[in-house]
Design an enzyme around this catalytic site. Structure first.
Site, mmCIF file in Angstrom:
data_model
loop_
_atom_site.group_PDB
_atom_site.id
_atom_site.type_symbol
_atom_site.label_atom_id
_atom_site.label_comp_id
_atom_site.label_asym_id
_atom_site.label_seq_id
_atom_site.Cartn_x
_atom_site.Cartn_y
_atom_site.Cartn_z
ATOM 1 N N HIS A 1 11.189 76.818 55.231
ATOM 2 C CA HIS A 1 9.703 76.806 55.209
ATOM 3 C C HIS A 1 8.573 77.696 53.698
ATOM 4 O O HIS A 1 7.221 77.919 54.239
ATOM 5 C CB HIS A 1 9.163 77.605 56.204
ATOM 6 C CG HIS A 1 8.920 78.831 56.563
ATOM 7 N ND1 HIS A 1 10.314 79.588 57.400
ATOM 8 C CD2 HIS A 1 8.654 79.805 57.237
ATOM 9 C CE1 HIS A 1 10.081 80.770 56.764
ATOM 10 N NE2 HIS A 1 8.790 81.394 57.178
ATOM 11 N N SER B 1 9.268 86.280 54.727
ATOM 12 C CA SER B 1 9.575 84.987 55.084
ATOM 13 C C SER B 1 10.676 84.579 54.021
ATOM 14 O O SER B 1 10.255 84.655 52.335
ATOM 15 C CB SER B 1 8.764 84.062 55.402
ATOM 16 O OG SER B 1 8.448 84.220 56.638
ATOM 17 N N ASP C 1 16.163 76.209 58.594
ATOM 18 C CA ASP C 1 15.098 76.589 58.198
ATOM 19 C C ASP C 1 16.164 77.691 56.391
ATOM 20 O O ASP C 1 16.096 79.036 56.593
ATOM 21 C CB ASP C 1 14.182 77.667 58.576
ATOM 22 C CG ASP C 1 12.856 78.472 58.008
ATOM 23 O OD1 ASP C 1 12.947 77.662 56.893
ATOM 24 O OD2 ASP C 1 12.389 79.309 58.347
#
Length: 510
Positions: A305, A457, A354
């Site tokens: 992502h 992230s 992911d």
């Protein structure tokens, strides 16, 4: 008798009077011609018995044997005495035998040989061998020279694969003797992040000399069970113990860090230089900050992502060896290609798969502040069990907080899959349920309620393997919901689920 115009062209042969050793017929005119190639000289030798009708006072008046070359005449011959050997010094000899009406005599027999003048006997050079070995070599004879293993043929200062000399008609060789020189593999090639040392002797690069390649310790090590020892082979190449000429490869040592005191700390703590050398900072073309982990020296592992919207790989900024976001001293790399897992949906609710890999445009230097993290193996000890201690690091950009200037890390523990699934059951984001799958791993603070959103992230969740004492990546910061709230956990992509994907992506794109 039928004995006219007989021609002999072989190098050796026998000629005799008609019907020998029975009496030769009367009234015969015989002619024989020996013709061999230019440069050969014919020798005649009478054998067995000689008996040609003669006369005591007149020289061969009845039956006569005559021998001629273009330059000289031999004979006439008759009587009962075997004539002496004749060296004709010619390559053409004509023989005439004329008989009269009477008499009964057994005649004659001769053997002829044609040979060139011998060339000087060839002498093999040191480490050389001549074949075939002959007592003498005359016109048309050849010899080949070969060398001992580890030596090469040198003719006119050029290395040649084979050497054959031929004896010419003037009794000289058509070329001078070659030499045998020791094979020289030359200066060994340098390898990236490594050096070599001469084992046999200083600058010794000839046949059977040995060298040892070493990698720049402690940051690099020889790849895949290579001993790094190479020998100069008889074909002129440096070869390893498997007989391959391919150079050894120095690969970065993974999972090593500058160890301070390993206190268990909860809540964000500033990282010191070299504590998280695998930490990568990613800045997207839109200026968004993400994290990643260095694998080897030219790959970065991150979350899908983080890079899903990155249309142009080269616009992604990749910073390594950086603690303070505003630092000016760091290593910058550029992304050559981005590989997003084909199973990633990119719908901001389902975060399954992911995971992404970034191939860097060049290899980055490995040192105390930049080093790769290790990838876990298939062994049981790499399956993350509940309560196992893990560490997350990053500049702390999450959905809810602004990021820190300094690289922070937090000690967490792995939360059991059931506990995590339960915590997120009935929770939804934008009206869609949040799914915790087997490809995810949850971690939280030991006593709950502490902030587990320390990572960025795409950043690493790591653990120290007691057996190898190296650090391994267990998870990739993926998503969380209100993770400062007790009983809510950070969710990470479970790296062990993707080892085959990571390995095949790297192998097929290296």
């Amino acid at each position: 008798a039928q004995c006219q115009d007989q021609v002999f062209t072989q190098r050796t042969g026998e000629i005799s009077s008609p019907d020998y050793p029975a009496p030769y017929p009367p009234l015969s005119t015989c002619s024989y011609s020996i013709q061999v190639e230019d440069g050969l000289l014919i020798t005649l030798e009478f054998v067995e018995t000689f008996n040609v009708e003669t006369h005591p006072e007149v020289l061969c008046p009845y039956d006569v044997l005559q021998i001629k070359t273009p330059k000289k005449q031999f004979g006439p011959f008759c009587g009962k005495t075997l004539p002496a050997k004749i060296e004709t010094q010619s390559n053409v000899v004509n023989i005439a035998f004329i008989t009269d009406v009477s008499g009964a005599h057994s005649g004659w027999k001769m053997k002829y040989t044609a040979a060139g003048l011998p060339c000087p006997g060839p002498e093999a050079p040191p480490h050389g061998h001549i074949a075939p070995v002959q007592a003498q070599y005359t016109q048309g004879d050849r010899y080949a020279l070969s060398c001992d293993t580890g030596f090469a043929l040198l003719e006119n200062e050029n290395v040649v694969m084979s050497f054959v000399a031929e004896c010419r008609k003037n009794a000289s060789w058509n070329k001078p003797m070659a030499k045998c020189i020791i094979v020289d593999c030359g200066q060994p090639e340098d390898i990236d992040n490594g050096t070599f040392t001469y084992l046999t002797g200083p600058e010794q690069t000839t046949y059977s000399a040995e060298i040892q390649y070493q990698c720049a310790a402690p940051y690099y090590t020889l790849k895949a069970n290579s001993s790094g020892r190479y020998v100069c082979s008889d074909d002129g190449y440096w070869k390893n113990s498997q007989g391959e000429a391919t150079l050894p490869v120095c690969e970065p040592v993974c999972g090593m860090r500058e160890d301070g005191a390993v206190e268990r700390i909860f809540g964000g703590r500033r990282a010191k230089p070299g504590e998280f050398p695998w930490q990568v900072m990613l800045i997207s073309e839109h200026g968004e900050l993400g994290g990643g982990s260095l694998l080897y020296d030219n790959w970065v592992l991150t979350a899908a992502h983080v890079v899903a919207e990155q249309r142009n790989p080269s616009a992604l900024r990749v910073k390594l060896g950086i603690l303070n976001k505003r630092a000016v001293q760091y290593e910058e790399a550029w992304a050559e290609e981005i590989f997003i897992h084909e199973g990633y949906k990119n719908d901001l609710v389902n975060f399954d798969n992911d995971i992404a890999l970034i191939k860097l445009g060049h290899k980055v230097p490995i040192n105390t502040t930049i080093a790769p993290i290790c990838l876990p193996g298939k062994e049981e000890r790499f399956q993350m069990k509940a309560n196992a201690p893990v560490t997350v690091s990053g500049w702390g950009r999450t959905e809810t907080r602004s990021s820190s200037v300094a690289l922070l890390y937090t000690e967490l523990i792995v939360i059991s899959q059931k506990e995590c699934t339960d915590a997120y059951a009935n929770k939804s984001l934008n009206g869609s349920p949040l799914l915790v799958t087997e490809n995810m791993l949850c971690a939280g603070a030991e006593e709950g309620g502490r902030d587990a959103c320390q990572g960025d992230s795409g950043g690493p969740l790591v653990f120290r393997d007691a057996q190898t004492r190296k650090w391994f990546v267990a998870g990739i910061v993926s998503w969380a919901l209100d993770c400062a709230v007790a009983g809510q956990y950070g969710v990470y992509t479970r790296v062990t689920s993707y080892i085959p994907w990571i390995e095949s992506t790297i192998t097929s794109n290296s």
